[in-house]
Design a protein around this motif. Sequence first.
Motif, PDB file in Angstrom:
ATOM      1  N   ILE A   1      29.015  14.629 -47.228  1.00  0.00           N
ATOM      2  CA  ILE A   1      27.622  14.209 -47.310  1.00  0.00           C
ATOM      3  C   ILE A   1      26.864  14.520 -46.026  1.00  0.00           C
ATOM      4  O   ILE A   1      27.224  14.042 -44.944  1.00  0.00           O
ATOM      5  N   ASP A   2      25.801  15.311 -46.167  1.00  0.00           N
ATOM      6  CA  ASP A   2      24.842  15.499 -45.084  1.00  0.00           C
ATOM      7  C   ASP A   2      23.944  14.263 -45.093  1.00  0.00           C
ATOM      8  O   ASP A   2      23.011  14.150 -45.882  1.00  0.00           O
ATOM      9  N   ASP A   3      24.266  13.330 -44.214  1.00  0.00           N
ATOM     10  CA  ASP A   3      23.625  12.012 -44.256  1.00  0.00           C
ATOM     11  C   ASP A   3      22.624  11.785 -43.133  1.00  0.00           C
ATOM     12  O   ASP A   3      22.087  10.675 -43.002  1.00  0.00           O
ATOM     13  N   ALA A   4      22.350  12.796 -42.299  1.00  0.00           N
ATOM     14  CA  ALA A   4      21.577  12.568 -41.079  1.00  0.00           C
ATOM     15  C   ALA A   4      20.230  11.912 -41.354  1.00  0.00           C
ATOM     16  O   ALA A   4      19.867  10.913 -40.708  1.00  0.00           O
ATOM     17  N   GLU A   5      19.466  12.448 -42.311  1.00  0.00           N
ATOM     18  CA  GLU A   5      18.149  11.880 -42.586  1.00  0.00           C
ATOM     19  C   GLU A   5      18.278  10.494 -43.217  1.00  0.00           C
ATOM     20  O   GLU A   5      17.563   9.556 -42.845  1.00  0.00           O
ATOM     21  N   TYR A   6      19.187  10.356 -44.157  1.00  0.00           N
ATOM     22  CA  TYR A   6      19.354   9.081 -44.849  1.00  0.00           C
ATOM     23  C   TYR A   6      19.871   8.001 -43.906  1.00  0.00           C
ATOM     24  O   TYR A   6      19.341   6.882 -43.869  1.00  0.00           O
ATOM     25  N   SER A   7      20.902   8.319 -43.128  1.00  0.00           N
ATOM     26  CA  SER A   7      21.460   7.297 -42.245  1.00  0.00           C
ATOM     27  C   SER A   7      20.513   6.959 -41.098  1.00  0.00           C
ATOM     28  O   SER A   7      20.519   5.832 -40.600  1.00  0.00           O
ATOM     29  N   THR A   8      19.678   7.922 -40.692  1.00  0.00           N
ATOM     30  CA  THR A   8      18.664   7.604 -39.686  1.00  0.00           C
ATOM     31  C   THR A   8      17.704   6.556 -40.225  1.00  0.00           C
ATOM     32  O   THR A   8      17.300   5.628 -39.509  1.00  0.00           O
ATOM     33  N   THR A   9      17.353   6.677 -41.495  1.00  0.00           N
ATOM     34  CA  THR A   9      16.434   5.727 -42.116  1.00  0.00           C
ATOM     35  C   THR A   9      17.102   4.389 -42.407  1.00  0.00           C
ATOM     36  O   THR A   9      16.564   3.324 -42.087  1.00  0.00           O
ATOM     37  N   VAL A  10      18.286   4.424 -42.999  1.00  0.00           N
ATOM     38  CA  VAL A  10      18.910   3.195 -43.503  1.00  0.00           C
ATOM     39  C   VAL A  10      19.741   2.482 -42.441  1.00  0.00           C
ATOM     40  O   VAL A  10      19.648   1.261 -42.279  1.00  0.00           O
ATOM     41  N   ILE A  11      20.546   3.234 -41.706  1.00  0.00           N
ATOM     42  CA  ILE A  11      21.416   2.611 -40.695  1.00  0.00           C
ATOM     43  C   ILE A  11      20.701   2.431 -39.369  1.00  0.00           C
ATOM     44  O   ILE A  11      20.759   1.369 -38.750  1.00  0.00           O
ATOM     45  N   ARG A  12      20.004   3.486 -38.946  1.00  0.00           N
ATOM     46  CA  ARG A  12      19.356   3.455 -37.630  1.00  0.00           C
ATOM     47  C   ARG A  12      17.965   2.846 -37.666  1.00  0.00           C
ATOM     48  O   ARG A  12      17.356   2.647 -36.614  1.00  0.00           O
ATOM     49  N   GLN A  13      17.458   2.583 -38.866  1.00  0.00           N
ATOM     50  CA  GLN A  13      16.109   2.028 -39.021  1.00  0.00           C
ATOM     51  C   GLN A  13      15.058   2.875 -38.293  1.00  0.00           C
ATOM     52  O   GLN A  13      14.137   2.367 -37.670  1.00  0.00           O
ATOM     53  N   GLY A  14      15.223   4.191 -38.401  1.00  0.00           N
ATOM     54  CA  GLY A  14      14.261   5.118 -37.824  1.00  0.00           C
ATOM     55  C   GLY A  14      14.594   5.610 -36.436  1.00  0.00           C
ATOM     56  O   GLY A  14      13.981   6.572 -35.961  1.00  0.00           O
ATOM     57  N   SER A  15      15.544   4.986 -35.767  1.00  0.00           N
ATOM     58  CA  SER A  15      15.947   5.448 -34.436  1.00  0.00           C
ATOM     59  C   SER A  15      16.855   6.667 -34.575  1.00  0.00           C
ATOM     60  O   SER A  15      17.624   6.763 -35.538  1.00  0.00           O
ATOM     61  N   PRO A  16      16.793   7.595 -33.625  1.00  0.00           N
ATOM     62  CA  PRO A  16      17.632   8.794 -33.737  1.00  0.00           C
ATOM     63  C   PRO A  16      19.119   8.474 -33.616  1.00  0.00           C
ATOM     64  O   PRO A  16      19.515   7.489 -32.982  1.00  0.00           O
ATOM     65  N   ILE A  17      19.923   9.318 -34.232  1.00  0.00           N
ATOM     66  CA  ILE A  17      21.375   9.190 -34.095  1.00  0.00           C
ATOM     67  C   ILE A  17      21.756   9.425 -32.640  1.00  0.00           C
ATOM     68  O   ILE A  17      21.295  10.386 -32.026  1.00  0.00           O
ATOM     69  N   PRO A  18      22.583   8.558 -32.046  1.00  0.00           N
ATOM     70  CA  PRO A  18      22.898   8.653 -30.612  1.00  0.00           C
ATOM     71  C   PRO A  18      23.976   9.693 -30.313  1.00  0.00           C
ATOM     72  O   PRO A  18      25.084   9.371 -29.884  1.00  0.00           O
ATOM     73  N   TRP A  19      23.625  10.956 -30.483  1.00  0.00           N
ATOM     74  CA  TRP A  19      24.601  12.039 -30.357  1.00  0.00           C
ATOM     75  C   TRP A  19      25.242  12.122 -28.975  1.00  0.00           C
ATOM     76  O   TRP A  19      26.396  12.552 -28.846  1.00  0.00           O
ATOM     77  N   THR A  20      24.538  11.752 -27.935  1.00  0.00           N
ATOM     78  CA  THR A  20      25.039  11.963 -26.572  1.00  0.00           C
ATOM     79  C   THR A  20      25.741  10.740 -25.996  1.00  0.00           C
ATOM     80  O   THR A  20      26.189  10.769 -24.850  1.00  0.00           O
ATOM     81  N   ASP A  21      25.850   9.670 -26.758  1.00  0.00           N
ATOM     82  CA  ASP A  21      26.501   8.444 -26.295  1.00  0.00           C
ATOM     83  C   ASP A  21      27.731   8.198 -27.166  1.00  0.00           C
ATOM     84  O   ASP A  21      27.603   7.833 -28.336  1.00  0.00           O
ATOM     85  N   THR A  22      28.915   8.385 -26.605  1.00  0.00           N
ATOM     86  CA  THR A  22      30.145   8.295 -27.397  1.00  0.00           C
ATOM     87  C   THR A  22      30.313   6.933 -28.049  1.00  0.00           C
ATOM     88  O   THR A  22      30.646   6.836 -29.241  1.00  0.00           O
ATOM     89  N   THR A  23      30.075   5.866 -27.324  1.00  0.00           N
ATOM     90  CA  THR A  23      30.267   4.522 -27.870  1.00  0.00           C
ATOM     91  C   THR A  23      29.318   4.252 -29.019  1.00  0.00           C
ATOM     92  O   THR A  23      29.720   3.776 -30.092  1.00  0.00           O
ATOM     93  N   MET A  24      28.046   4.566 -28.821  1.00  0.00           N
ATOM     94  CA  MET A  24      27.056   4.317 -29.863  1.00  0.00           C
ATOM     95  C   MET A  24      27.251   5.252 -31.055  1.00  0.00           C
ATOM     96  O   MET A  24      27.070   4.849 -32.205  1.00  0.00           O
ATOM     97  N   ALA A  25      27.630   6.500 -30.790  1.00  0.00           N
ATOM     98  CA  ALA A  25      27.871   7.441 -31.884  1.00  0.00           C
ATOM     99  C   ALA A  25      29.066   6.997 -32.717  1.00  0.00           C
ATOM    100  O   ALA A  25      29.063   7.115 -33.954  1.00  0.00           O
ATOM    101  N   THR A  26      30.084   6.480 -32.052  1.00  0.00           N
ATOM    102  CA  THR A  26      31.265   6.002 -32.774  1.00  0.00           C
ATOM    103  C   THR A  26      30.897   4.853 -33.700  1.00  0.00           C
ATOM    104  O   THR A  26      31.335   4.799 -34.854  1.00  0.00           O
TER     105      THR A  26
END
Length: 262
Positions: free
Chosen positions: A20-45
């Motif tokens: 599943i390409d979930d980037a747009e969906y998970s940004t909306t539903v999980i992150r509540q509009g905040s960007p995915i924290p690609w550069t932070d290992t702890t937050m990305a995990t």
Amino acid sequence: MSAKSLAVATPSGRSRALLIDDAEYSTTVIRQGSPIPWTDTTMATTHFDQVRALLNPDALWVDMGRLFLAHTDSRPDLVTAMGARTRVGYPLRTLLTDSDVLAASREMMETVAKTARRQLLLHVPSPASWLATAHEIAGNPLSEVDADRADSASMYIAEWLGQLGSLPVALVLLDARNASLAETLADYTAVTNVSSHFGWTPAMWQDERIDTAQDHASIGLIGAGFWTGDTDAPVPDADVLVTTIPASASPERVLDQLAKLS
């Protein structure tokens, strides 16, 4: 590890592997509009563990274009270095060989895969697309990307993939949908050779299909309408299913549709 290994024994327990390409969906539903924290290992995990819990994909979708853009957005010195030479391909090679980006992204992906207990899908811009994008970021846009330039870019991508051999990758998906020239998987033997060396499945995403080599698992596309209300959206007969969940999909419908794919 390969897409075929996912098809033989799906981690999710589904009858067929679902990626599943979930980037747009998970940004909306999980992150509540905040960007995915690609550069932070702890937050990305934490983010990818939430993706696994919510959608239960059979491999985690890592959008390398977004990941590298997050690094260039936070590293003006890297953007400056990418633009230090006018030679075609210099920005992409500078980006892919930056030791800090390589170490940080590799650490993040290793931790994410281990914590979520899933293999990875590396969603990679096609050589033509990534070459053009890198030049844009560096402030040195190309007027044209031809086959020779794209082939040279594929060498840089293959060298970069060669540094990721320790990762549990199932699929390397080159995205040619926005490329300025026609590309096929057969054009890029450097990338397919590296992928095959590590036991990964190489594939290329075209507008209406995903192509793989004949000896690899077949991959079928489920359209976005499947998640947004198209009752006639087909589910292809393939070993592995790939789909993009749009940001506009309702969480209730997504859960209902996921249940249909179990």
